[in-house]
Design a protein around this motif. Structure first.
Motif, PDB file in Angstrom:
ATOM      1  N   ASP A 173       0.850  -1.161   0.009  1.00  0.00           N
ATOM      2  CA  ASP A 173      -0.133  -0.138   0.090  1.00  0.00           C
ATOM      3  C   ASP A 173       0.819   1.227   0.145  1.00  0.00           C
ATOM      4  O   ASP A 173       1.326   1.663   0.826  1.00  0.00           O
ATOM      5  CB  ASP A 173      -0.795   0.018   1.229  1.00  0.00           C
ATOM      6  N   ILE A 174       1.200   1.902  -1.272  1.00  0.00           N
ATOM      7  CA  ILE A 174       2.228   2.957  -1.217  1.00  0.00           C
ATOM      8  C   ILE A 174       1.418   4.181  -1.495  1.00  0.00           C
ATOM      9  O   ILE A 174       2.495   5.118  -1.492  1.00  0.00           O
ATOM     10  CB  ILE A 174       3.233   2.624  -2.301  1.00  0.00           C
ATOM     11  N   GLY A 175       0.121   4.149  -1.574  1.00  0.00           N
ATOM     12  CA  GLY A 175      -0.377   5.336  -1.836  1.00  0.00           C
ATOM     13  C   GLY A 175      -0.189   6.043  -3.243  1.00  0.00           C
ATOM     14  O   GLY A 175       0.354   5.468  -4.043  1.00  0.00           O
ATOM     15  N   VAL A 176      -0.547   7.252  -3.382  1.00  0.00           N
ATOM     16  CA  VAL A 176      -0.630   8.299  -4.461  1.00  0.00           C
ATOM     17  C   VAL A 176       0.368   9.108  -4.091  1.00  0.00           C
ATOM     18  O   VAL A 176       0.227   9.985  -2.924  1.00  0.00           O
ATOM     19  CB  VAL A 176      -1.720   8.786  -4.978  1.00  0.00           C
ATOM     20  N   VAL A 177       1.468   9.631  -5.190  1.00  0.00           N
ATOM     21  CA  VAL A 177       2.343  10.562  -5.053  1.00  0.00           C
ATOM     22  C   VAL A 177       1.825  11.657  -5.389  1.00  0.00           C
ATOM     23  O   VAL A 177       1.030  11.979  -6.350  1.00  0.00           O
ATOM     24  CB  VAL A 177       3.656  10.520  -5.661  1.00  0.00           C
ATOM     25  N   ARG A 178       1.790  12.924  -4.667  1.00  0.00           N
ATOM     26  CA  ARG A 178       1.286  14.116  -4.985  1.00  0.00           C
ATOM     27  C   ARG A 178       2.264  15.299  -4.797  1.00  0.00           C
ATOM     28  O   ARG A 178       3.475  14.981  -4.231  1.00  0.00           O
ATOM     29  CB  ARG A 178      -0.062  14.685  -3.959  1.00  0.00           C
ATOM     30  N   ALA A 179       2.393  16.217  -5.738  1.00  0.00           N
ATOM     31  CA  ALA A 179       3.147  17.323  -5.500  1.00  0.00           C
ATOM     32  C   ALA A 179       3.613  17.934  -4.301  1.00  0.00           C
ATOM     33  O   ALA A 179       4.770  18.331  -3.837  1.00  0.00           O
ATOM     34  CB  ALA A 179       2.583  18.441  -6.567  1.00  0.00           C
ATOM     35  N   ALA A 180       2.609  17.915  -3.198  1.00  0.00           N
ATOM     36  CA  ALA A 180       2.623  18.548  -2.008  1.00  0.00           C
ATOM     37  C   ALA A 180       3.781  17.576  -1.111  1.00  0.00           C
ATOM     38  O   ALA A 180       4.555  17.953  -0.356  1.00  0.00           O
ATOM     39  CB  ALA A 180       1.279  18.346  -1.140  1.00  0.00           C
ATOM     40  N   ASP A 181       3.811  16.071  -1.607  1.00  0.00           N
ATOM     41  CA  ASP A 181       4.572  15.334  -0.919  1.00  0.00           C
ATOM     42  C   ASP A 181       6.160  15.795  -1.221  1.00  0.00           C
ATOM     43  O   ASP A 181       7.290  15.364  -0.435  1.00  0.00           O
ATOM     44  CB  ASP A 181       4.617  13.789  -1.254  1.00  0.00           C
ATOM     45  N   TYR A 182       6.581  16.430  -2.127  1.00  0.00           N
ATOM     46  CA  TYR A 182       7.975  16.839  -2.612  1.00  0.00           C
ATOM     47  C   TYR A 182       8.270  18.298  -1.792  1.00  0.00           C
ATOM     48  O   TYR A 182       9.750  18.417  -1.666  1.00  0.00           O
ATOM     49  CB  TYR A 182       8.242  16.857  -3.901  1.00  0.00           C
ATOM     50  N   MET A 183       7.281  19.011  -1.572  1.00  0.00           N
ATOM     51  CA  MET A 183       7.607  20.439  -0.956  1.00  0.00           C
ATOM     52  C   MET A 183       8.496  20.703   0.118  1.00  0.00           C
ATOM     53  O   MET A 183       9.389  21.567  -0.074  1.00  0.00           O
ATOM     54  CB  MET A 183       6.109  21.110  -0.961  1.00  0.00           C
ATOM     55  N   GLU A 184       8.301  19.808   1.168  1.00  0.00           N
ATOM     56  CA  GLU A 184       9.132  19.928   2.325  1.00  0.00           C
ATOM     57  C   GLU A 184      10.966  19.852   1.815  1.00  0.00           C
ATOM     58  O   GLU A 184      11.702  20.643   2.139  1.00  0.00           O
ATOM     59  CB  GLU A 184       8.968  19.039   3.478  1.00  0.00           C
ATOM     60  N   ARG A 185      11.029  18.661   1.305  1.00  0.00           N
ATOM     61  CA  ARG A 185      12.137  18.337   0.825  1.00  0.00           C
ATOM     62  C   ARG A 185      12.948  19.147  -0.314  1.00  0.00           C
ATOM     63  O   ARG A 185      14.113  19.784  -0.275  1.00  0.00           O
ATOM     64  CB  ARG A 185      12.534  16.963   0.315  1.00  0.00           C
ATOM     65  N   PHE A 186      12.222  19.493  -1.352  1.00  0.00           N
ATOM     66  CA  PHE A 186      12.612  20.513  -2.297  1.00  0.00           C
ATOM     67  C   PHE A 186      12.810  21.860  -1.692  1.00  0.00           C
ATOM     68  O   PHE A 186      13.810  22.533  -2.187  1.00  0.00           O
ATOM     69  CB  PHE A 186      11.566  20.627  -3.524  1.00  0.00           C
ATOM     70  N   GLY A 187      12.052  22.171  -1.185  1.00  0.00           N
ATOM     71  CA  GLY A 187      12.022  23.591  -0.365  1.00  0.00           C
ATOM     72  C   GLY A 187      13.295  23.693   0.538  1.00  0.00           C
ATOM     73  O   GLY A 187      13.987  24.578   0.447  1.00  0.00           O
ATOM     74  N   SER A 188      13.551  22.771   1.185  1.00  0.00           N
ATOM     75  CA  SER A 188      14.803  23.015   1.975  1.00  0.00           C
ATOM     76  C   SER A 188      15.935  22.718   1.270  1.00  0.00           C
ATOM     77  O   SER A 188      16.891  23.740   1.514  1.00  0.00           O
ATOM     78  CB  SER A 188      14.771  21.444   2.872  1.00  0.00           C
ATOM     79  N   MET A 189      16.057  22.201   0.214  1.00  0.00           N
ATOM     80  CA  MET A 189      17.158  22.204  -0.663  1.00  0.00           C
ATOM     81  C   MET A 189      17.542  23.444  -1.231  1.00  0.00           C
ATOM     82  O   MET A 189      18.566  23.919  -1.670  1.00  0.00           O
ATOM     83  CB  MET A 189      17.346  21.038  -1.834  1.00  0.00           C
ATOM     84  N   LEU A 190      16.413  24.200  -1.659  1.00  0.00           N
ATOM     85  CA  LEU A 190      16.528  25.346  -2.058  1.00  0.00           C
ATOM     86  C   LEU A 190      16.575  26.548  -1.047  1.00  0.00           C
ATOM     87  O   LEU A 190      16.574  28.011  -1.259  1.00  0.00           O
ATOM     88  CB  LEU A 190      15.233  25.817  -3.145  1.00  0.00           C
ATOM     89  N   GLY A 191      16.497  26.263   0.297  1.00  0.00           N
ATOM     90  CA  GLY A 191      16.584  27.335   1.354  1.00  0.00           C
ATOM     91  C   GLY A 191      15.399  28.213   1.629  1.00  0.00           C
ATOM     92  O   GLY A 191      15.546  29.478   1.895  1.00  0.00           O
ATOM     93  N   MET A 192      14.448  27.572   1.471  1.00  0.00           N
ATOM     94  CA  MET A 192      13.079  28.209   1.632  1.00  0.00           C
ATOM     95  C   MET A 192      12.902  28.107   3.158  1.00  0.00           C
ATOM     96  O   MET A 192      13.195  27.104   3.641  1.00  0.00           O
ATOM     97  CB  MET A 192      11.877  27.741   1.028  1.00  0.00           C
ATOM     98  N   GLY A 193      12.198  29.072   3.630  1.00  0.00           N
ATOM     99  CA  GLY A 193      11.751  29.135   5.146  1.00  0.00           C
ATOM    100  C   GLY A 193      10.670  28.104   5.460  1.00  0.00           C
ATOM    101  O   GLY A 193       9.953  27.780   4.303  1.00  0.00           O
ATOM    102  N   GLU A 194      10.211  28.192   6.450  1.00  0.00           N
ATOM    103  CA  GLU A 194       9.006  27.366   7.101  1.00  0.00           C
ATOM    104  C   GLU A 194       7.660  27.753   6.239  1.00  0.00           C
ATOM    105  O   GLU A 194       6.885  27.353   5.779  1.00  0.00           O
ATOM    106  CB  GLU A 194       8.832  27.062   8.385  1.00  0.00           C
ATOM    107  N   GLY A 195       7.408  29.310   6.492  1.00  0.00           N
ATOM    108  CA  GLY A 195       6.338  29.757   5.872  1.00  0.00           C
ATOM    109  C   GLY A 195       6.314  29.780   4.442  1.00  0.00           C
ATOM    110  O   GLY A 195       5.136  29.473   3.887  1.00  0.00           O
ATOM    111  N   GLU A 196       7.346  29.867   3.690  1.00  0.00           N
ATOM    112  CA  GLU A 196       7.253  29.383   2.250  1.00  0.00           C
ATOM    113  C   GLU A 196       6.910  27.847   1.792  1.00  0.00           C
ATOM    114  O   GLU A 196       6.179  27.950   0.936  1.00  0.00           O
ATOM    115  CB  GLU A 196       8.724  29.966   1.621  1.00  0.00           C
ATOM    116  N   VAL A 197       7.636  27.295   2.462  1.00  0.00           N
ATOM    117  CA  VAL A 197       7.157  25.728   2.239  1.00  0.00           C
ATOM    118  C   VAL A 197       5.615  25.540   2.736  1.00  0.00           C
ATOM    119  O   VAL A 197       5.041  24.824   1.848  1.00  0.00           O
ATOM    120  CB  VAL A 197       8.133  24.989   3.418  1.00  0.00           C
ATOM    121  N   ARG A 198       5.107  25.985   3.797  1.00  0.00           N
ATOM    122  CA  ARG A 198       3.725  26.069   4.134  1.00  0.00           C
ATOM    123  C   ARG A 198       2.760  26.625   2.671  1.00  0.00           C
ATOM    124  O   ARG A 198       1.897  25.994   2.491  1.00  0.00           O
ATOM    125  CB  ARG A 198       3.170  26.637   5.327  1.00  0.00           C
ATOM    126  N   ALA A 199       3.554  27.637   2.101  1.00  0.00           N
ATOM    127  CA  ALA A 199       2.515  28.326   1.265  1.00  0.00           C
ATOM    128  C   ALA A 199       2.710  27.530  -0.012  1.00  0.00           C
ATOM    129  O   ALA A 199       1.687  27.103  -0.812  1.00  0.00           O
ATOM    130  CB  ALA A 199       3.276  29.627   0.687  1.00  0.00           C
TER     131      ALA A 199
END
Length: 272
Positions: A173-199
């Protein structure tokens, strides 16, 4: 004369019997097999911890130990959490138990290493944990590089068939991959702050709920992040180019541009 002669023949027969009894088949192997078995039992425990100890003692222990070490190393290079790594190790152990001709072909065939199998196990483990990795990231962690992508895809199907469909599907049961699943990791690699990641996570959820976008989730995630970078106000952080986003996310420049052009007209829905 006949008595001593008969006695001599009897003694010879007796000696022959004694000689054979001292060399009965299986006696020496039984004594020699014990230390070998104990030594082989300990190797997987050191390489995989408790994960490999649950399986029976097999003749392929050396290969299994190498596989566990390779998965642990690959997981470390990909920044995979320990719990997800352990799930991949368990998956690999189970595949070793049920391996067949197809498994042999994809992992031990001419010119192949086991890297594609290790990457496939990590892919499924990451998906199950809601922290997906892209095919490009996984292929880059193998010795074959981009050429391993096809084998990784085939092995993912093989693993799901062997361990999922045949086991009732619950384990896969691996679920469905969504764009939101990548945001925290991608945002961290690009130096985004917590507020930007939530946005950008919220923007991805709005896109999922209101738009029919046919691009891959990692592509749309990269495009949304690039849109967020463009919308940065002065002093909020350095804007990143499409090339910067491409390098961090592993999504090709042109792919980001295509998704960006489709999403840009809906920017007010995604961010306002």
């Amino acid at each position: 004369m006949e008595g001593p002669s008969a006695s001599g023949r009897g003694l010879k027969r007796l000696r022959g019997t004694v000689t054979l009894s001292l060399k009965t088949p299986g006696e020496q192997p039984a004594a020699a097999s014990s230390p070998v078995g104990e030594e082989e039992e300990q190797q997987p425990a050191a390489a995989c911890g408790a994960t490999m100890m649950r399986g029976p003692v097999q003749t392929g222990k050396k290969a299994a130990s190498e596989g566990c070490r390779a998965i642990a190393d690959m997981a470390a290079r990909l920044g995979v959490a320990p719990g997800v790594r352990d799930r991949a190790l368990e998956m690999f152990r189970r595949m070793e138990e049920v391996k067949g001709r197809a498994h042999h072909y994809y992992t031990k065939g001419a010119g192949r290493s086991g890297d594609a199998l290790y990457a496939a196990c990590l892919y499924l483990a990451c998906r199950s944990a809601g922290a997906p990795r892209t095919f490009k990231e996984l292929a880059a962690a193998t010795r074959d590089g981009a050429a391993a992508r096809k084998d990784i895809g085939r092995l993912i199907t093989l693993i799901r068939t062997r361990l999922g469909d045949e086991a009732g599907g619950e384990a896969m049961d691996i679920g469905v991959v969504r764009a939101a699943d990548y945001m925290e990791r991608f945002g961290s690699m690009l130096g985004m702050g917590e507020g930007e990641v939530r946005a950008v996570q919220e923007a991805a959820r709005r896109m999922q709920d209101h738009l029919d976008v046919r691009h891959n989730p990692d592509s749309t995630a990269a495009a949304i992040i690039y849109m967020a970078m463009e919308r940065r106000s002065p002093g909020a952080g350095t804007r990143k180019s499409i090339r910067d986003v491409s390098v961090a996310t592993g999504v090709a420049d042109n792919t980001i541009k295509q998704a960006y052009r489709e999403l840009y007209q809906h920017a007010h829905l995604l961010f306002d």
